[in-house]
Write a protein that holds these residues in place. Structure first.
Motif, PDB file in Angstrom:
ATOM      1  N   ASP A 199      -4.501   4.211   4.922  1.00 11.06           N
ATOM      2  CA  ASP A 199      -4.582   4.413   3.474  1.00 11.06           C
ATOM      3  C   ASP A 199      -5.492   3.408   2.783  1.00 11.06           C
ATOM      4  O   ASP A 199      -5.327   2.192   2.945  1.00 11.06           O
ATOM      5  CB  ASP A 199      -3.184   4.316   2.870  1.00 11.06           C
ATOM      6  CG  ASP A 199      -3.210   4.508   1.362  1.00 11.06           C
ATOM      7  OD1 ASP A 199      -3.835   5.479   0.906  1.00 11.06           O
ATOM      8  OD2 ASP A 199      -2.613   3.677   0.654  1.00 11.06           O
ATOM      9  N   GLY A 242      -3.354   3.356  -1.975  1.00  6.45           N
ATOM     10  CA  GLY A 242      -2.187   2.654  -2.495  1.00  6.45           C
ATOM     11  C   GLY A 242      -1.603   3.351  -3.705  1.00  6.45           C
ATOM     12  O   GLY A 242      -1.845   4.534  -3.954  1.00  6.45           O
ATOM     13  N   GLY A 243      -0.826   2.630  -4.499  1.00  6.63           N
ATOM     14  CA  GLY A 243      -0.254   3.159  -5.727  1.00  6.63           C
ATOM     15  C   GLY A 243       0.628   4.369  -5.509  1.00  6.63           C
ATOM     16  O   GLY A 243       1.209   4.566  -4.434  1.00  6.63           O
ATOM     17  N   GLY A 271      -0.185   6.631  -2.532  1.00 11.28           N
ATOM     18  CA  GLY A 271       0.295   6.024  -1.295  1.00 11.28           C
ATOM     19  C   GLY A 271       1.801   6.127  -1.150  1.00 11.28           C
ATOM     20  O   GLY A 271       2.320   6.374  -0.054  1.00 11.28           O
ATOM     21  N   ASN A 272       2.530   5.958  -2.255  1.00 12.88           N
ATOM     22  CA  ASN A 272       3.980   6.091  -2.210  1.00 12.88           C
ATOM     23  C   ASN A 272       4.386   7.478  -1.725  1.00 12.88           C
ATOM     24  O   ASN A 272       5.304   7.637  -0.908  1.00 12.88           O
ATOM     25  CB  ASN A 272       4.579   5.847  -3.596  1.00 12.88           C
ATOM     26  CG  ASN A 272       4.464   4.401  -4.030  1.00 12.88           C
ATOM     27  OD1 ASN A 272       4.350   3.495  -3.203  1.00 12.88           O
ATOM     28  ND2 ASN A 272       4.487   4.172  -5.343  1.00 12.88           N
ATOM     29  N   GLN A 292      -2.168   0.146   5.364  1.00 16.33           N
ATOM     30  CA  GLN A 292      -2.950   0.114   4.135  1.00 16.33           C
ATOM     31  C   GLN A 292      -4.088  -0.886   4.302  1.00 16.33           C
ATOM     32  O   GLN A 292      -3.894  -2.006   4.771  1.00 16.33           O
ATOM     33  CB  GLN A 292      -2.079  -0.278   2.948  1.00 16.33           C
ATOM     34  CG  GLN A 292      -2.816  -0.151   1.610  1.00 16.33           C
ATOM     35  CD  GLN A 292      -1.927  -0.469   0.421  1.00 16.33           C
ATOM     36  OE1 GLN A 292      -0.793  -0.884   0.574  1.00 16.33           O
ATOM     37  NE2 GLN A 292      -2.460  -0.292  -0.775  1.00 16.33           N
ATOM     38  N   ALA A 350      -6.894  -0.538  -1.940  1.00 19.20           N
ATOM     39  CA  ALA A 350      -6.067  -0.136  -3.079  1.00 19.20           C
ATOM     40  C   ALA A 350      -6.975   0.411  -4.173  1.00 19.20           C
ATOM     41  O   ALA A 350      -7.104  -0.158  -5.252  1.00 19.20           O
ATOM     42  CB  ALA A 350      -5.243  -1.308  -3.588  1.00 19.20           C
ATOM     43  N   SER A 399      -6.539   2.753  -6.066  1.00 22.84           N
ATOM     44  CA  SER A 399      -5.777   3.092  -7.269  1.00 22.84           C
ATOM     45  C   SER A 399      -5.551   1.876  -8.156  1.00 22.84           C
ATOM     46  O   SER A 399      -5.115   2.009  -9.298  1.00 22.84           O
ATOM     47  CB  SER A 399      -4.424   3.683  -6.873  1.00 22.84           C
ATOM     48  OG  SER A 399      -3.623   2.688  -6.236  1.00 22.84           O
ATOM     49  N   GLN A 416      -0.578  -1.583  -5.336  1.00 24.05           N
ATOM     50  CA  GLN A 416      -0.030  -1.565  -3.985  1.00 24.05           C
ATOM     51  C   GLN A 416       1.110  -0.540  -3.909  1.00 24.05           C
ATOM     52  O   GLN A 416       1.504   0.051  -4.916  1.00 24.05           O
ATOM     53  CB  GLN A 416       0.497  -2.958  -3.616  1.00 24.05           C
ATOM     54  CG  GLN A 416      -0.559  -4.035  -3.645  1.00 24.05           C
ATOM     55  CD  GLN A 416      -1.642  -3.826  -2.619  1.00 24.05           C
ATOM     56  OE1 GLN A 416      -1.401  -3.248  -1.563  1.00 24.05           O
ATOM     57  NE2 GLN A 416      -2.851  -4.276  -2.906  1.00 24.05           N
ATOM     58  N   LEU A 417       1.635  -0.344  -2.724  1.00 25.87           N
ATOM     59  CA  LEU A 417       2.800   0.519  -2.576  1.00 25.87           C
ATOM     60  C   LEU A 417       4.021  -0.132  -3.221  1.00 25.87           C
ATOM     61  O   LEU A 417       4.073  -1.355  -3.389  1.00 25.87           O
ATOM     62  CB  LEU A 417       3.081   0.789  -1.097  1.00 25.87           C
ATOM     63  CG  LEU A 417       2.520   2.093  -0.518  1.00 25.87           C
ATOM     64  CD1 LEU A 417       0.997   2.091  -0.565  1.00 25.87           C
ATOM     65  CD2 LEU A 417       2.998   2.293   0.911  1.00 25.87           C
ATOM     66  N   ASP A 418       4.983   0.697  -3.561  1.00 18.85           N
ATOM     67  CA  ASP A 418       6.237   0.217  -4.124  1.00 18.85           C
ATOM     68  C   ASP A 418       6.990  -0.570  -3.042  1.00 18.85           C
ATOM     69  O   ASP A 418       7.390   0.001  -2.030  1.00 18.85           O
ATOM     70  CB  ASP A 418       7.072   1.409  -4.582  1.00 18.85           C
ATOM     71  CG  ASP A 418       8.400   0.999  -5.189  1.00 18.85           C
ATOM     72  OD1 ASP A 418       8.738  -0.200  -5.155  1.00 18.85           O
ATOM     73  OD2 ASP A 418       9.108   1.893  -5.682  1.00 18.85           O
ATOM     74  N   PHE A 468      -0.560  -4.187   6.448  1.00 20.69           N
ATOM     75  CA  PHE A 468      -1.783  -4.234   5.645  1.00 20.69           C
ATOM     76  C   PHE A 468      -2.866  -4.866   6.502  1.00 20.69           C
ATOM     77  O   PHE A 468      -2.685  -5.962   7.042  1.00 20.69           O
ATOM     78  CB  PHE A 468      -1.571  -5.049   4.378  1.00 20.69           C
ATOM     79  CG  PHE A 468      -2.717  -4.929   3.403  1.00 20.69           C
ATOM     80  CD1 PHE A 468      -2.680  -3.983   2.387  1.00 20.69           C
ATOM     81  CD2 PHE A 468      -3.835  -5.732   3.519  1.00 20.69           C
ATOM     82  CE1 PHE A 468      -3.738  -3.861   1.493  1.00 20.69           C
ATOM     83  CE2 PHE A 468      -4.893  -5.611   2.635  1.00 20.69           C
ATOM     84  CZ  PHE A 468      -4.849  -4.668   1.627  1.00 20.69           C
TER      85      PHE A 468
END
Length: 257
Positions: A146, A149-150, A153-154, A168, A171, A173, A176-178, A193
């Motif tokens: 990925d 992200g954001g 990605g979630n 990942q 990013a 977006s 980062q991911l949640d 990452f």
């Protein structure tokens, strides 16, 4: 240490037994701040560029190809000796996305190109004959590489099969991911990452040289090259940055000191 090559050309100062002829083209690695005319780096942080590659090709032989190699290695390491897993690639129409589609297929995986729009899917289909997904529903995925992200990605992270992996490396977006989502699935999906800089500073010189050889070979073969949108003088940096943000840009931008 100094000296001369067999042809009589003086050698640059060497470090750790590494030396180059004066004027020899090299790729300097291991630092940022390359938007400048001159750069001082120790010889052991420089790698020779082969004569059959143009300056443009050499300029794009480092970050994207070597990152793509490490991402595919991460998938290999996660699944061990088994292959055939379905691996989603976000931003699949980007330069590195296209590289990943080729390298994953060569490694025995089933790459799934994930793009933002049907129009992008149509463009990508001109060079990629595999599975392309531009809209929901998503197909089952064993892993995802990925760059976004954001929230996108979630959504992908929730969709990965148990026992899968999410790597990942960007990013786009801006987020980062949640972390709560990652924590909730930590026993089901391996999250990591990847940052190329970490590998560059820990790998042996021999390993980096081998990676560059693979990169050069892939550029010659045509599947690790990147299109060039334009070349700008370093003094024209504002125009280059403006073009970087232009939605009509169709390739990489290069700075020529």
């Amino acid at each position: 240490m100094s000296g001369r090559t067999e042809g009589g050309e003086p050698l640059a100062e060497a470090a750790n037994g590494v030396g180059f002829a004066i004027g020899q083209r090299v790729l300097p690695i291991g630092m940022s701040g390359l938007w400048q005319q001159y750069l001082v780096r120790p010889a052991d942080r420089c790698f020779a560029v082969q004569d059959d590659l143009s300056d443009d090709q050499a300029a794009m032989a480092y970050v994207n190809p070597l990152t793509a190699f490490r991402l595919v290695d991460a998938v290999r390491e996660h699944f061990g000796n088994t292959t055939g897993q379905r691996v989603g690639v976000t931003a699949a129409a980007s330069a590195i996305g296209k590289m990943l589609l080729v390298l994953l297929a060569e490694a025995g995986f089933q790459p799934v190109a994930l793009v933002r729009s049907p129009a992008t899917a149509l463009r990508l289909a001109e060079s990629f004959s595999g599975e392309i997904v531009a809209q929901a529903p998503l197909p089952p995925l064993d892993a995802v590489l990925d760059a976004v992200g954001g929230e996108p990605g979630n959504g992908l992270f929730r969709h990965i099969r148990r026992g899968g992996a999410f790597v990942q490396y960007g990013a786009l977006s801006g987020a980062q991911l949640d972390p709560m989502l990652v924590a909730a699935r930590r026993d089901e999906v391996a999250f990591s990452f990847l940052w190329l800089r970490n590998w560059v500073h820990s790998a042996s010189r021999a390993a980096i040289e081998a990676a560059f050889e693979d990169s050069f070979a892939g550029i010659r073969a045509g599947h690790l090259g990147s299109a060039v949108d334009g070349v700008f003088a370093l003094s024209d940096l504002p125009a280059a940055l403006a073009r970087q943000d232009d939605p009509l840009r169709v390739g990489k931008l290069l700075l020529a000191p």
